[in-house]
Design a protein around this motif. Sequence first.
Motif, PDB file in Angstrom:
ATOM      1  N   TYR A   1       2.537   0.811  11.174  1.00  0.00           N
ATOM      2  CA  TYR A   1       2.577   0.875  12.642  1.00  0.00           C
ATOM      3  C   TYR A   1       4.008   1.049  13.133  1.00  0.00           C
ATOM      4  O   TYR A   1       4.268   1.813  14.066  1.00  0.00           O
ATOM      5  CB  TYR A   1       1.954  -0.390  13.245  1.00  0.00           C
ATOM      6  CG  TYR A   1       1.805  -0.305  14.745  1.00  0.00           C
ATOM      7  CD1 TYR A   1       0.648   0.228  15.306  1.00  0.00           C
ATOM      8  CD2 TYR A   1       2.816  -0.734  15.596  1.00  0.00           C
ATOM      9  CE1 TYR A   1       0.510   0.333  16.691  1.00  0.00           C
ATOM     10  CE2 TYR A   1       2.679  -0.642  16.973  1.00  0.00           C
ATOM     11  CZ  TYR A   1       1.531  -0.105  17.518  1.00  0.00           C
ATOM     12  OH  TYR A   1       1.398   0.000  18.868  1.00  0.00           O
ATOM     13  N   ALA A   2       4.950   0.366  12.498  1.00  0.00           N
ATOM     14  CA  ALA A   2       6.350   0.485  12.899  1.00  0.00           C
ATOM     15  C   ALA A   2       6.873   1.904  12.660  1.00  0.00           C
ATOM     16  O   ALA A   2       7.663   2.425  13.451  1.00  0.00           O
ATOM     17  CB  ALA A   2       7.202  -0.530  12.137  1.00  0.00           C
ATOM     18  N   TYR A   3       6.425   2.524  11.574  1.00  0.00           N
ATOM     19  CA  TYR A   3       6.894   3.872  11.247  1.00  0.00           C
ATOM     20  C   TYR A   3       6.259   4.954  12.119  1.00  0.00           C
ATOM     21  O   TYR A   3       6.918   5.910  12.511  1.00  0.00           O
ATOM     22  CB  TYR A   3       6.579   4.201   9.777  1.00  0.00           C
ATOM     23  CG  TYR A   3       7.395   3.449   8.768  1.00  0.00           C
ATOM     24  CD1 TYR A   3       8.747   3.179   8.966  1.00  0.00           C
ATOM     25  CD2 TYR A   3       6.808   3.009   7.579  1.00  0.00           C
ATOM     26  CE1 TYR A   3       9.491   2.483   8.022  1.00  0.00           C
ATOM     27  CE2 TYR A   3       7.542   2.310   6.626  1.00  0.00           C
ATOM     28  CZ  TYR A   3       8.879   2.060   6.851  1.00  0.00           C
ATOM     29  OH  TYR A   3       9.609   1.373   5.911  1.00  0.00           O
ATOM     30  N   GLY A   4       4.970   4.804  12.401  1.00  0.00           N
ATOM     31  CA  GLY A   4       4.288   5.912  13.069  1.00  0.00           C
ATOM     32  C   GLY A   4       3.217   5.529  14.059  1.00  0.00           C
ATOM     33  O   GLY A   4       2.342   6.352  14.367  1.00  0.00           O
TER      34      GLY A   4
ATOM     35  N   GLY B   1     -10.792   4.205   2.286  1.00  0.00           N
ATOM     36  CA  GLY B   1     -11.738   5.312   2.227  1.00  0.00           C
ATOM     37  C   GLY B   1     -12.758   5.275   3.339  1.00  0.00           C
ATOM     38  O   GLY B   1     -13.710   6.066   3.350  1.00  0.00           O
ATOM     39  N   VAL B   2     -12.600   4.365   4.296  1.00  0.00           N
ATOM     40  CA  VAL B   2     -13.536   4.223   5.414  1.00  0.00           C
ATOM     41  C   VAL B   2     -12.976   4.964   6.621  1.00  0.00           C
ATOM     42  O   VAL B   2     -11.851   4.683   7.049  1.00  0.00           O
ATOM     43  CB  VAL B   2     -13.758   2.738   5.766  1.00  0.00           C
ATOM     44  CG1 VAL B   2     -14.679   2.612   6.979  1.00  0.00           C
ATOM     45  CG2 VAL B   2     -14.327   1.984   4.573  1.00  0.00           C
ATOM     46  N   PRO B   3     -13.709   5.922   7.194  1.00  0.00           N
ATOM     47  CA  PRO B   3     -13.211   6.623   8.387  1.00  0.00           C
ATOM     48  C   PRO B   3     -13.136   5.684   9.584  1.00  0.00           C
ATOM     49  O   PRO B   3     -14.005   4.828   9.775  1.00  0.00           O
ATOM     50  CB  PRO B   3     -14.243   7.730   8.613  1.00  0.00           C
ATOM     51  CG  PRO B   3     -15.478   7.251   7.920  1.00  0.00           C
ATOM     52  CD  PRO B   3     -15.022   6.423   6.762  1.00  0.00           C
ATOM     53  N   ILE B   4     -12.093   5.834  10.391  1.00  0.00           N
ATOM     54  CA  ILE B   4     -11.861   4.967  11.547  1.00  0.00           C
ATOM     55  C   ILE B   4     -11.983   5.807  12.810  1.00  0.00           C
ATOM     56  O   ILE B   4     -11.298   6.818  12.965  1.00  0.00           O
ATOM     57  CB  ILE B   4     -10.477   4.297  11.460  1.00  0.00           C
ATOM     58  CG1 ILE B   4     -10.427   3.380  10.226  1.00  0.00           C
ATOM     59  CG2 ILE B   4     -10.172   3.503  12.735  1.00  0.00           C
ATOM     60  CD1 ILE B   4      -9.058   2.799   9.956  1.00  0.00           C
ATOM     61  N   ASN B   5     -12.856   5.367  13.715  1.00  0.00           N
ATOM     62  CA  ASN B   5     -13.136   6.135  14.924  1.00  0.00           C
ATOM     63  C   ASN B   5     -12.364   5.661  16.146  1.00  0.00           C
ATOM     64  O   ASN B   5     -12.122   6.430  17.063  1.00  0.00           O
ATOM     65  CB  ASN B   5     -14.641   6.083  15.230  1.00  0.00           C
ATOM     66  CG  ASN B   5     -15.482   6.625  14.090  1.00  0.00           C
ATOM     67  OD1 ASN B   5     -15.153   7.651  13.513  1.00  0.00           O
ATOM     68  ND2 ASN B   5     -16.552   5.937  13.753  1.00  0.00           N
TER      69      ASN B   5
ATOM     70  N   ILE C   1      -3.698   4.089  11.214  1.00  0.00           N
ATOM     71  CA  ILE C   1      -5.063   4.507  10.915  1.00  0.00           C
ATOM     72  C   ILE C   1      -5.105   5.301   9.614  1.00  0.00           C
ATOM     73  O   ILE C   1      -5.958   5.065   8.744  1.00  0.00           O
ATOM     74  CB  ILE C   1      -5.634   5.351  12.080  1.00  0.00           C
ATOM     75  CG1 ILE C   1      -5.930   4.446  13.281  1.00  0.00           C
ATOM     76  CG2 ILE C   1      -6.904   6.086  11.653  1.00  0.00           C
ATOM     77  CD1 ILE C   1      -6.327   5.204  14.519  1.00  0.00           C
ATOM     78  N   ARG C   2      -4.176   6.251   9.452  1.00  0.00           N
ATOM     79  CA  ARG C   2      -4.153   7.063   8.221  1.00  0.00           C
ATOM     80  C   ARG C   2      -3.957   6.178   6.992  1.00  0.00           C
ATOM     81  O   ARG C   2      -4.574   6.402   5.943  1.00  0.00           O
ATOM     82  CB  ARG C   2      -3.029   8.102   8.300  1.00  0.00           C
ATOM     83  CG  ARG C   2      -3.272   9.247   9.270  1.00  0.00           C
ATOM     84  CD  ARG C   2      -2.085  10.191   9.284  1.00  0.00           C
ATOM     85  NE  ARG C   2      -1.817  10.735   7.951  1.00  0.00           N
ATOM     86  CZ  ARG C   2      -0.614  11.216   7.585  1.00  0.00           C
ATOM     87  NH1 ARG C   2       0.403  11.193   8.430  1.00  0.00           N
ATOM     88  NH2 ARG C   2      -0.451  11.696   6.356  1.00  0.00           N
TER      89      ARG C   2
ATOM     90  N   VAL D   1       0.841  -1.190   0.000  1.00  0.00           N
ATOM     91  CA  VAL D   1       0.000   0.000   0.000  1.00  0.00           C
ATOM     92  C   VAL D   1       0.877   1.241   0.000  1.00  0.00           C
ATOM     93  O   VAL D   1       2.101   1.172   0.209  1.00  0.00           O
ATOM     94  CB  VAL D   1      -0.923   0.039   1.241  1.00  0.00           C
ATOM     95  CG1 VAL D   1      -1.815  -1.193   1.302  1.00  0.00           C
ATOM     96  CG2 VAL D   1      -0.106   0.155   2.523  1.00  0.00           C
ATOM     97  N   GLU D   2       0.250   2.390  -0.206  1.00  0.00           N
ATOM     98  CA  GLU D   2       0.933   3.668  -0.059  1.00  0.00           C
ATOM     99  C   GLU D   2       0.799   4.127   1.390  1.00  0.00           C
ATOM    100  O   GLU D   2      -0.313   4.347   1.877  1.00  0.00           O
ATOM    101  CB  GLU D   2       0.319   4.713  -0.989  1.00  0.00           C
ATOM    102  CG  GLU D   2       0.730   4.569  -2.436  1.00  0.00           C
ATOM    103  CD  GLU D   2       2.191   4.972  -2.665  1.00  0.00           C
ATOM    104  OE1 GLU D   2       2.694   5.875  -1.957  1.00  0.00           O
ATOM    105  OE2 GLU D   2       2.824   4.377  -3.556  1.00  0.00           O
TER     106      GLU D   2
END
Length: 267
Positions: free
Chosen positions: A48-51, A65-69, A57-58, A34-35
Amino acid sequence: GREGPFRSDAMMLVRTDPDEHRIALLSIPRDLRVEIPGRGPDKVNAAYAYGGPTLAIRTVEALTGVPINHVVVVDFSQFKELIDTLGGVTIDVPKPILANKFDCPFKSQAECDRWPGWRFRTGEQTMDGRRALIYARVRVNQLDPAENDITRGERQQAVVQAMADEITSFSTFLRMPFIGDELAAPLASDLSANQFLQLGWVKRRTPSSGLLRCRLGGSIALIDGQSFIIGNEDNASVVAMVEGKVAPQRPRPGTGTFGPGCRVGRS
């Protein structure tokens, strides 16, 4: 997940629609290419390892395209304790396993020398924390030399899926007032014990016909010596299924282990 006895980093997106009595579970393979925002193309688990959770989540939001709460991250250093708190997990083992020798259960070296390795029979079975951890860590199946790290990743995802099922099960819902703190300890989450309770209640009220189990996927490819899963247009269709925009469809025939698709029901 965080570094522990093994590295899983399996991701699962849960979308609930209580008004429609509908829950969709979306499994995202750790090796899906993925990007990652600000980092470029990589395996989704690298986010997750990077940030940490924020970048993870981003990345998933950009992918689907699904918002995560909310977010839940399993601390695998407490993997065994979490499963034991849940009372075990049920896993459907697809084929028999005779594992390589690791973590010998015997005290004497002579017994360990005679011991053939961990065995798992085919079929559905309930595992306590120790056995589930062993299952997830198996690197070599002596009964099938063709298995590899991808197969191991499948086992790890099966364990994570089983944990998610158990966390939101009715039995856990009934015990939540008593085990809420124990359950929350191994989970880095912005969900409170009461919100876990509510999630369990939503799942309890959801009929089998309203439970959708989906997975993203694609084809295997080697890039710069690393094995990736390269997604295709089917993944966009799966996201539409998760959002309830189109009817669920199983993976297309011939798409193999990582074919994208959905299935309805609890089994």
